[in-house]
Write an enzyme that holds these catalytic residues in place. Sequence first.
Site, PDB file in Angstrom:
ATOM      1  CG  HIS A   4      39.207 118.832 -60.058  1.00  0.00           C
ATOM      2  ND1 HIS A   4      39.466 117.900 -59.074  1.00  0.00           N
ATOM      3  CD2 HIS A   4      38.780 119.954 -59.411  1.00  0.00           C
ATOM      4  CE1 HIS A   4      39.220 118.432 -57.891  1.00  0.00           C
ATOM      5  NE2 HIS A   4      38.804 119.671 -58.060  1.00  0.00           N
TER       6      HIS A   4
ATOM      7  CE  LYS B 196      39.293 117.850 -49.378  1.00  0.00           C
ATOM      8  NZ  LYS B 196      40.166 117.404 -50.492  1.00  0.00           N
TER       9      LYS B 196
ATOM     10  CD  GLN C  86      45.900 127.030 -60.478  1.00  0.00           C
ATOM     11  OE1 GLN C  86      45.883 128.135 -61.006  1.00  0.00           O
ATOM     12  NE2 GLN C  86      47.036 126.412 -60.169  1.00  0.00           N
TER      13      GLN C  86
ATOM     14  CG  ASP D  67      66.944 129.085 -74.757  1.00  0.00           C
ATOM     15  OD1 ASP D  67      66.434 127.953 -74.915  1.00  0.00           O
ATOM     16  OD2 ASP D  67      66.712 130.040 -75.514  1.00  0.00           O
ATOM     17  N   GLY D  68      66.307 126.372 -72.303  1.00  0.00           N
ATOM     18  CA  GLY D  68      65.077 125.881 -71.698  1.00  0.00           C
ATOM     19  C   GLY D  68      63.864 125.875 -72.599  1.00  0.00           C
TER      20      GLY D  68
ATOM     21  N   GLY E 245      49.181 112.993 -51.438  1.00  0.00           N
ATOM     22  CA  GLY E 245      48.636 111.879 -50.660  1.00  0.00           C
ATOM     23  C   GLY E 245      48.111 112.268 -49.293  1.00  0.00           C
ATOM     24  N   GLY E 246      48.144 113.556 -48.966  1.00  0.00           N
ATOM     25  CA  GLY E 246      47.719 114.000 -47.647  1.00  0.00           C
ATOM     26  C   GLY E 246      46.261 113.712 -47.354  1.00  0.00           C
TER      27      GLY E 246
END
Length: 280
Positions: free
Chosen positions: A127, A189, A94, A34-35, A222-223
């Site tokens: 991050h 950016k 986030q 069932d995961g 990779g953008g």
Amino acid sequence: MRVIAGPTSTVLSRRVAELLHSRIVDVESKVFPDGESYVRLTAPIRGEGVAVIQTLSRPQDASIIQLLQLVSAAEEHGAMKVTAVVPYFAYARQDKRFLEGEAVTAGLLARLIKEAGADAFMTVDAHSVDSMKGFDMPVTNIDASPVISEKLLEMKLNGASVVAPDVGALDRARSLAGFMKGEAFSMRKSRDRTTGKIVMADVDFDVAGKSVVIFDDVISTGGTVTECIKILRRHNPSRIVVACVHALMVGKALDRIVAAGSEEIISTDTLPSTVKTVSV
């Protein structure tokens, strides 16, 4: 200290255990039809300090559940101290509310890891500082620049210019540049928070005839890196190499970066990877 080898970090766990001259605790794991995830510690750990090593690789949500299960199992089976070692901390991007109604998921994970039974937390190149603020426990955020720089120096890149894809990554670029004996610069950016579209400005620093290392913490699709390469190539550097700490490389990211003009891509073993890695 015993090292508990999480299912996503079995190879790295063995490297760490060998360096510590520590005994490894293997983990039996499976996914039910069932995961649902199942984990079991295969050796007793009562009265011992343990390091649960589990990176949050894809599928991230399953990796998170396994991490919480392992931390909880270690605490419930009498570990004296439980350190959650999470080489790649998923959801760290986030770390704040950008749009009204969003969840700050990095903080949520910090609370869950604490509630599961962790006494300390360790990661590699989180991050941002903000992504670590939610932890109500001792936190160690390891800088991967020293080991990455060793590989780059082997590639004759001493003195290379280290370029961050955005201002937020400039401190990380400066750390690597310090080991490389080079200068650090930042691209400019902007990102549309609704569509995700990235716009990058032209560079205002000189790379003509110089070796360049583009360095970021995470490469996903990779953008961003591809756009950096395209802009930098217009200024005629002698070499362009891409380096990152965590190589997610979603879809055809690797092909895109190579096609854009990167000579090589260097990363670490915080995640299973198809690119050339150095070990943290």
